[in-house]
Design a protein around this motif. Structure first.
Motif, PDB file in Angstrom:
ATOM      1  N   UNK A 113     -20.920  23.389  30.287  1.00 13.79           N
ATOM      2  CA  UNK A 113     -21.561  23.288  28.980  1.00 13.79           C
ATOM      3  C   UNK A 113     -22.996  22.840  29.176  1.00 13.79           C
ATOM      4  N   UNK A 114     -23.880  23.289  28.307  1.00 15.07           N
ATOM      5  CA  UNK A 114     -25.280  22.905  28.390  1.00 15.07           C
ATOM      6  C   UNK A 114     -25.741  22.433  27.022  1.00 15.07           C
ATOM      7  N   UNK A 118     -28.221  21.294  20.265  1.00 18.37           N
ATOM      8  CA  UNK A 118     -27.103  22.217  20.164  1.00 18.37           C
ATOM      9  C   UNK A 118     -26.367  22.219  21.500  1.00 18.37           C
ATOM     10  N   UNK A 119     -25.096  22.631  21.461  1.00 20.67           N
ATOM     11  CA  UNK A 119     -24.265  22.667  22.669  1.00 20.67           C
ATOM     12  C   UNK A 119     -23.740  24.085  22.859  1.00 20.67           C
ATOM     13  N   UNK A 120     -23.791  24.538  24.103  1.00 16.74           N
ATOM     14  CA  UNK A 120     -23.322  25.886  24.429  1.00 16.74           C
ATOM     15  C   UNK A 120     -22.331  25.816  25.585  1.00 16.74           C
ATOM     16  N   UNK A 121     -21.402  26.753  25.610  1.00 14.71           N
ATOM     17  CA  UNK A 121     -20.484  26.902  26.751  1.00 14.71           C
ATOM     18  C   UNK A 121     -20.817  28.205  27.452  1.00 14.71           C
ATOM     19  N   UNK A 122     -20.918  28.119  28.771  1.00 14.14           N
ATOM     20  CA  UNK A 122     -21.268  29.276  29.587  1.00 14.14           C
ATOM     21  C   UNK A 122     -20.019  29.802  30.277  1.00 14.14           C
ATOM     22  N   UNK A 123     -19.829  31.100  30.239  1.00 17.19           N
ATOM     23  CA  UNK A 123     -18.654  31.730  30.845  1.00 17.19           C
ATOM     24  C   UNK A 123     -19.084  32.770  31.873  1.00 17.19           C
TER      25      UNK A 123
END
Length: 486
Positions: A382-383, A367-372
């Protein structure tokens, strides 16, 4: 207006032949029901830019919905003498029964992160490869180029004028769609306007003016036909000695007595910066300060930036050939790689190894996540994580470079927000995505770009955005590489 899908043809055979030869081998080996996982990603941003714009999802959806083999398809495949009748019986009942997870169309995206993840039976996953890549690669390329052009126009509207230079009918139509997602204000391509409800623009060509005895008569006739939307092309003979003076005469002698105003003039050749400044002076002296100046003629982001730096008096731009084929960077290098298979009820990661480090894949179902940042609302990076990893923003999070564990960044607990980037499109063959209009996709893209740092938008040497791995995924990748080395 109803948004038309635009896919009237069966596109199932838009594939490389090896998709079918591999599928036939899987079929003969009794593997047709084995589940596999593929990632679609790309390795480099077009034009050495800071990011790309993901586009084409809607057309991919239509292809997947309509995935089937007609009797005509089967008859052609039979003529190749590579498959047997048992396989053709299988193809007659073929349709997509798997799951597809995708980033939202219009999302700013970065190299080496999964834009699409496919979980499906191996033949289904294999057969969609080519149509998936050609659809996403083309529209993502044009949307990205459009963003760059619009960015350098500094708030001035940009219109897509490229149909006649597009590489085929689909390139013209879907390229206009992608350009709109990338930020253009409208298109000259009528099919795109009809199919996707994109604003269409257009006035006249030089041939219209040449068909009259003189330029003034051409301008007058057009003004009488379109008094509320009159834009005159002023460079057919001589821009400053003929075109602009005749446009002023028509504004004064034809339109103003009707209670109408000349909307604009268009410059399509010559030194645009110089001519626009001179034309602006002439219009202003004539009391026509409201008349807009549009420029066209082989423009791109660099030329637009240059002429504006020179003080050009341009209110809008028409951009054609350099946009519709992304002339300076005409390939979006998206790839589709096997990352895992299911075996005995377990998901087994797979890796592709290359002597080129950038071609080594990230293994596993992910899965891919964006960190803000909570403080600024801007994206940190992105992780990529294994599908079953849980990220917790109430804990410190360390993310790692994709091939070097010593390159890492730790983000303090409670200072960041985590957002998943992929959403389900198909689940076990069922379509579960809420479709959006192209305008909604465009608006979403603009909003998401505003969450990136300004330094990422530089045309030259943009900031390198983090696309990192979790420690667990990096360790597993390194373990697989070590095992293969041995």
């Amino acid at each position: 207006m109803t948004q038309h899908a635009g896919n009237k043809r069966n596109l199932t055979l838009v594939m490389d032949l090896y998709e079918m030869t591999m599928a036939y081998n899987y079929f003969k080996q009794g593997k047709k029901d084995q589940y596999v996982y593929f990632d679609m990603f790309y390795r480099k941003n077009p034009d050495h830019g800071g990011f790309a714009i993901y586009a084409g999802l809607q057309q991919l959806i239509e292809c997947i919905k309509d995935l089937h083999f007609s009797e005509g398809d089967i008859e052609y495949l039979r003529s190749l003498h590579k498959f047997d009748e048992e396989f053709f019986d299988y193809l007659r009942e073929f349709h997509f029964t798997g799951s597809i997870y995708s980033m939202r169309e219009g999302t700013p995206v970065f190299p080496n992160e999964p834009l699409i993840t496919v979980k499906a039976k191996i033949i289904e996953a294999q057969i969609i490869e080519t149509v998936l890549l050609v659809t996403i690669n083309h529209q993502s390329l044009i949307a990205t180029k459009a963003h760059r052009v619009v960015q350098e126009a500094k708030g001035r509207p940009v219109f897509e004028f490229g149909a006649r230079r597009g590489q085929g009918y689909d390139s013209a139509t879907y390229g206009a769609r992608a350009a709109y997602i990338g930020g253009v204000a409208g298109t000259a391509t009528v099919s795109a306007g009809m199919m996707f409800d994109i604003p269409v623009v257009g006035t006249m060509a030089h041939s219209f003016i040449q068909s009259f005895d003189n330029e003034y008569e051409a301008f007058k006739t057009y003004a009488l036909t379109y008094p509320d939307d009159c834009i005159l092309l002023v460079d057919t003979y001589d821009t400053l000695k003929s075109g602009v003076p005749h446009a002023i005469e028509v504004a004064k002698e034809v339109l103003e007595p009707m209670g109408k105003k000349l909307k604009g003039i268009r410059l399509d050749s010559g030194d645009i910066a110089y001519l626009s400044k001179k034309a602006r002076q002439m219009l202003d002296v004539a009391g026509l300060s409201y008349v807009q100046i549009t420029a066209s003629n082989s423009l791109d982001e660099y030329l637009i930036r240059s002429i504006l730096d020179q003080g050009a008096k341009i209110d809008s731009f028409g951009v054609g050939e350099n946009l519709i084929v992304s002339k300076s960077s005409p390939v979006f290098g998206g790839v589709y790689k096997l990352v895992a298979i299911e075996k005995d009820g377990q998901i087994v990661p797979k890796i592709k190894i290359s002597e080129n480090v950038e071609k080594i894949t990230n293994p596993g179902y992910k899965k891919v996540y964006r960190l803000f940042e909570n403080e600024t609302g801007k994206a940190i990076g992105d992780v990529i994580a294994f599908y079953d990893e849980e990220l917790d923003n109430q804990k410190d999070l360390t993310i790692y470079h994709q091939s070097n564990s010593w390159k890492c960044k730790t983000i303090e607990a409670n200072t960041y927000t985590i957002e998943p980037l992929q959403i389900p499109i198909f689940e076990e063959g069922q379509f579960v995505y809420e479709e959006l209009s192209v305008k909604e996709i465009r608006d979403y893209s603009i909003k998401e770009k505003a969450r990136l740092w300004d330094e990422i938008f530089r045309l030259e040497y943009p900031h390198d955005y983090y696309v990192d791995l979790t420690k667990r995924l990096l360790d597993y990748k390194m373990m697989m590489l070590e095992e293969k080395r041995k």
